[in-house]
Design a protein around this motif. Structure first.
Motif, PDB file in Angstrom:
ATOM      1  N   GLY A 296     -10.772 -17.515  -4.423  1.00  0.00           N
ATOM      2  CA  GLY A 296     -10.240 -18.056  -5.663  1.00  0.00           C
ATOM      3  C   GLY A 296     -10.914 -17.449  -6.884  1.00  0.00           C
ATOM      4  N   GLN A 297     -12.185 -17.081  -6.769  1.00  0.00           N
ATOM      5  CA  GLN A 297     -12.909 -16.436  -7.861  1.00  0.00           C
ATOM      6  C   GLN A 297     -12.632 -14.935  -7.917  1.00  0.00           C
ATOM      7  OE1 GLN A 297     -17.135 -17.668  -8.302  1.00  0.00           O
ATOM      8  NE2 GLN A 297     -16.819 -18.876  -6.435  1.00  0.00           N
ATOM      9  N   ILE A 298     -12.413 -14.321  -6.752  1.00  0.00           N
ATOM     10  CA  ILE A 298     -12.257 -12.873  -6.678  1.00  0.00           C
ATOM     11  C   ILE A 298     -10.859 -12.432  -7.082  1.00  0.00           C
ATOM     12  CG2 ILE A 298     -12.250 -10.905  -5.106  1.00  0.00           C
ATOM     13  CD1 ILE A 298     -14.442 -12.306  -3.516  1.00  0.00           C
ATOM     14  N   GLY A 299      -9.836 -13.111  -6.577  1.00  0.00           N
ATOM     15  CA  GLY A 299      -8.463 -12.710  -6.844  1.00  0.00           C
ATOM     16  C   GLY A 299      -8.101 -11.448  -6.089  1.00  0.00           C
ATOM     17  N   ARG A 300      -7.064 -10.761  -6.552  1.00  0.00           N
ATOM     18  CA  ARG A 300      -6.627  -9.518  -5.912  1.00  0.00           C
ATOM     19  C   ARG A 300      -7.344  -8.331  -6.541  1.00  0.00           C
ATOM     20  NH1 ARG A 300      -1.742 -12.234  -6.278  1.00  0.00           N
ATOM     21  NH2 ARG A 300      -1.151 -11.048  -8.148  1.00  0.00           N
ATOM     22  N   VAL A 301      -7.948  -7.512  -5.696  1.00  0.00           N
ATOM     23  CA  VAL A 301      -8.718  -6.349  -6.153  1.00  0.00           C
ATOM     24  C   VAL A 301      -8.109  -5.096  -5.544  1.00  0.00           C
ATOM     25  CG1 VAL A 301     -10.965  -5.229  -6.221  1.00  0.00           C
ATOM     26  CG2 VAL A 301     -10.818  -7.734  -6.306  1.00  0.00           C
ATOM     27  N   PRO A 302      -7.506  -4.220  -6.347  1.00  0.00           N
ATOM     28  CA  PRO A 302      -6.911  -3.006  -5.788  1.00  0.00           C
ATOM     29  C   PRO A 302      -7.971  -2.039  -5.275  1.00  0.00           C
ATOM     30  CG  PRO A 302      -6.863  -2.939  -8.181  1.00  0.00           C
ATOM     31  CD  PRO A 302      -7.348  -4.307  -7.814  1.00  0.00           C
ATOM     32  N   GLY A 303      -7.551  -1.164  -4.346  1.00  0.00           N
ATOM     33  CA  GLY A 303      -8.474  -0.213  -3.759  1.00  0.00           C
ATOM     34  C   GLY A 303      -7.864   1.160  -3.608  1.00  0.00           C
ATOM     35  N   PHE A 304      -8.733   2.143  -3.425  1.00  0.00           N
ATOM     36  CA  PHE A 304      -8.318   3.536  -3.281  1.00  0.00           C
ATOM     37  C   PHE A 304      -9.083   4.162  -2.121  1.00  0.00           C
ATOM     38  CE2 PHE A 304      -9.308   8.010  -4.094  1.00  0.00           C
ATOM     39  CZ  PHE A 304      -8.039   8.554  -4.186  1.00  0.00           C
ATOM     40  N   ALA A 305      -8.443   5.073  -1.402  1.00  0.00           N
ATOM     41  CA  ALA A 305      -9.092   5.771  -0.299  1.00  0.00           C
ATOM     42  C   ALA A 305      -8.694   7.238  -0.318  1.00  0.00           C
ATOM     43  CB  ALA A 305      -8.715   5.139   1.043  1.00  0.00           C
TER      44      ALA A 305
ATOM     45  N   SER B 127       0.838  -1.184   0.000  1.00  0.00           N
ATOM     46  CA  SER B 127       0.000   0.000   0.000  1.00  0.00           C
ATOM     47  C   SER B 127       0.876   1.237   0.000  1.00  0.00           C
ATOM     48  CB  SER B 127      -0.926   0.011   1.222  1.00  0.00           C
ATOM     49  OG  SER B 127      -0.165   0.067   2.418  1.00  0.00           O
ATOM     50  N   GLY B 128       0.314   2.330  -0.470  1.00  0.00           N
ATOM     51  CA  GLY B 128       1.023   3.594  -0.496  1.00  0.00           C
ATOM     52  C   GLY B 128       0.113   4.727  -0.093  1.00  0.00           C
ATOM     53  N   SER B 129       0.694   5.768   0.488  1.00  0.00           N
ATOM     54  CA  SER B 129      -0.084   6.913   0.946  1.00  0.00           C
ATOM     55  C   SER B 129       0.671   8.195   0.645  1.00  0.00           C
ATOM     56  CB  SER B 129      -0.368   6.803   2.451  1.00  0.00           C
ATOM     57  OG  SER B 129      -1.057   7.947   2.927  1.00  0.00           O
ATOM     58  N   LEU B 130      -0.068   9.240   0.276  1.00  0.00           N
ATOM     59  CA  LEU B 130       0.518  10.544   0.009  1.00  0.00           C
ATOM     60  C   LEU B 130      -0.449  11.602   0.518  1.00  0.00           C
ATOM     61  CD1 LEU B 130       2.889  12.074  -1.299  1.00  0.00           C
ATOM     62  CD2 LEU B 130       1.530  12.174  -3.408  1.00  0.00           C
TER      63      LEU B 130
ATOM     64  N   TYR C 127     -13.424   8.153   2.175  1.00  0.00           N
ATOM     65  CA  TYR C 127     -14.120   7.350   1.166  1.00  0.00           C
ATOM     66  C   TYR C 127     -13.182   6.245   0.727  1.00  0.00           C
ATOM     67  CZ  TYR C 127     -16.533   5.939  -3.088  1.00  0.00           C
ATOM     68  OH  TYR C 127     -17.174   5.204  -4.063  1.00  0.00           O
ATOM     69  N   ASN C 128     -13.678   5.013   0.741  1.00  0.00           N
ATOM     70  CA  ASN C 128     -12.875   3.846   0.370  1.00  0.00           C
ATOM     71  C   ASN C 128     -13.627   3.054  -0.696  1.00  0.00           C
ATOM     72  OD1 ASN C 128     -10.971   3.920   2.957  1.00  0.00           O
ATOM     73  ND2 ASN C 128     -13.075   4.122   3.656  1.00  0.00           N
ATOM     74  N   THR C 129     -12.915   2.592  -1.717  1.00  0.00           N
ATOM     75  CA  THR C 129     -13.585   1.836  -2.766  1.00  0.00           C
ATOM     76  C   THR C 129     -12.631   0.851  -3.425  1.00  0.00           C
ATOM     77  OG1 THR C 129     -14.862   2.005  -4.828  1.00  0.00           O
ATOM     78  CG2 THR C 129     -13.072   3.572  -4.518  1.00  0.00           C
ATOM     79  N   ALA C 130     -13.175  -0.270  -3.851  1.00  0.00           N
ATOM     80  CA  ALA C 130     -12.438  -1.174  -4.727  1.00  0.00           C
ATOM     81  C   ALA C 130     -12.394  -0.548  -6.111  1.00  0.00           C
ATOM     82  CB  ALA C 130     -13.118  -2.539  -4.777  1.00  0.00           C
TER      83      ALA C 130
ATOM     84  N   ALA D 281      -4.398  10.565   0.253  1.00  0.00           N
ATOM     85  CA  ALA D 281      -4.932   9.536  -0.642  1.00  0.00           C
ATOM     86  C   ALA D 281      -4.110   8.269  -0.459  1.00  0.00           C
ATOM     87  CB  ALA D 281      -4.898   9.999  -2.088  1.00  0.00           C
ATOM     88  N   ASP D 282      -4.776   7.116  -0.505  1.00  0.00           N
ATOM     89  CA  ASP D 282      -4.122   5.834  -0.280  1.00  0.00           C
ATOM     90  C   ASP D 282      -4.443   4.862  -1.404  1.00  0.00           C
ATOM     91  OD1 ASP D 282      -3.225   6.480   2.533  1.00  0.00           O
ATOM     92  OD2 ASP D 282      -5.388   6.604   2.793  1.00  0.00           O
ATOM     93  N   PHE D 283      -3.481   3.993  -1.690  1.00  0.00           N
ATOM     94  CA  PHE D 283      -3.679   2.920  -2.662  1.00  0.00           C
ATOM     95  C   PHE D 283      -3.342   1.593  -2.000  1.00  0.00           C
ATOM     96  CE2 PHE D 283      -1.868  -0.061  -5.739  1.00  0.00           C
ATOM     97  CZ  PHE D 283      -2.932  -0.184  -6.616  1.00  0.00           C
ATOM     98  N   ASN D 284      -4.131   0.580  -2.305  1.00  0.00           N
ATOM     99  CA  ASN D 284      -3.952  -0.743  -1.712  1.00  0.00           C
ATOM    100  C   ASN D 284      -4.079  -1.782  -2.818  1.00  0.00           C
ATOM    101  OD1 ASN D 284      -4.457  -3.264  -0.370  1.00  0.00           O
ATOM    102  ND2 ASN D 284      -5.024  -2.117   1.461  1.00  0.00           N
TER     103      ASN D 284
END
Length: 246
Positions: A95-104, A39-42, A120-123, A71-74
């Motif tokens: 197994g069906q979902i996998g990795r889903v990035p997110g933003f806040a 994750s990263g934040s600025l 505010y947080n969202t996939a 702002a954050d990225f995951n």
């Protein structure tokens, strides 16, 4: 204990950031690994006192002020104990979902005796799974909240709103795409991975002694409507808390 003037702490740098590797599951296994989760934040922050000494701001409702926006990225919003749980979350569907990035996006501010916290947080993409009933479900989790606080007996030398005296706060939060899905546990259809569609929460706190705080909290939750996969019901709660700080 009456508050007394304190020396102003040194000003912090206006820009800040971080980069982190993390393990979002409490059981380290092959499902997650540190090389795939980061994750990263600025952010930027500023503060001021309207060009006046603190001794002249005792009746001000604006100054001193502070503002912090970040702002954050995951890389994977599902790498959490709740969302990846097999019993309550989407563990059996990972197994069906996998990795889903997110933003806040986050906002923290204070103006005199008032404080404001919002986020505010969202996939960043939707997921489609085959649930326990054999139905395809597409969803994109998101959540937001805003809380406004007020400090009674405030003066310009209070560093953090709510740390002393009497404090009131009201918060409202909501979610999208979090009505949950149906999991089949031993032939029993069970709803998992859900949170309230919206929540209103009101809090009052009083420092009855220098290190003892009494807190009263009332809230009401609204579930998703039946057509969206929820129950359409509401739930109320009332909590009394007594905390000792040492």
């Amino acid at each position: 204990t009456p508050l007394v003037p304190l020396a102003t702490p040194p000003e912090r740098a206006p820009f800040y950031g971080s980069f982190n590797f993390f393990q979002g599951n409490d059981l380290i296994n092959n499902q997650f690994n540190f090389s795939h989760n980061f994750s990263g934040s600025l952010g930027v922050r500023a503060s001021g006192h309207c060009g006046r000494p603190y001794s002249e701001l005792k009746d001000s409702v604006v100054c001193p002020w502070s503002l912090d926006i970040s702002a954050d990225f995951n890389t994977n919003v599902f790498a959490s104990n709740f969302l990846s749980s097999n019993e309550q979350g989407y563990g059996t569907f990972m197994g069906q979902i996998g990795r889903v990035p997110g933003f806040a996006a986050n906002l923290r501010a204070s103006f005199g005796p008032f404080s404001l916290i919002s986020e505010y947080n969202t996939a960043l993409r939707s997921s489609t799974i085959l649930d326990g009933l054999g139905n395809y479900v597409t969803f994109q989790p998101a959540a937001w909240q805003a809380a406004l606080g007020f400090q009674f007996g405030w003066n310009p030398w209070v560093e953090i709103i709510g740390d002393q005296g009497t404090f009131l706060a009201v918060g409202y939060s909501g979610s999208q795409g979090m009505a949950g899905v149906t999991q089949n546990f031993n032939g029993v259809p069970t709803r998992v991975g859900f949170v309230p569609q919206s929540r209103l929460i009101m809090t009052a706190s009083e420092w009855v002694f220098e290190s003892v705080k009494l807190t009263l909290e009332a809230s009401i939750d609204w579930d998703y409507p039946i057509a969206a996969g929820g129950t359409g019901s509401t739930a109320n709660s009332f909590v009394v808390g007594l905390s000792f700080n040492f």
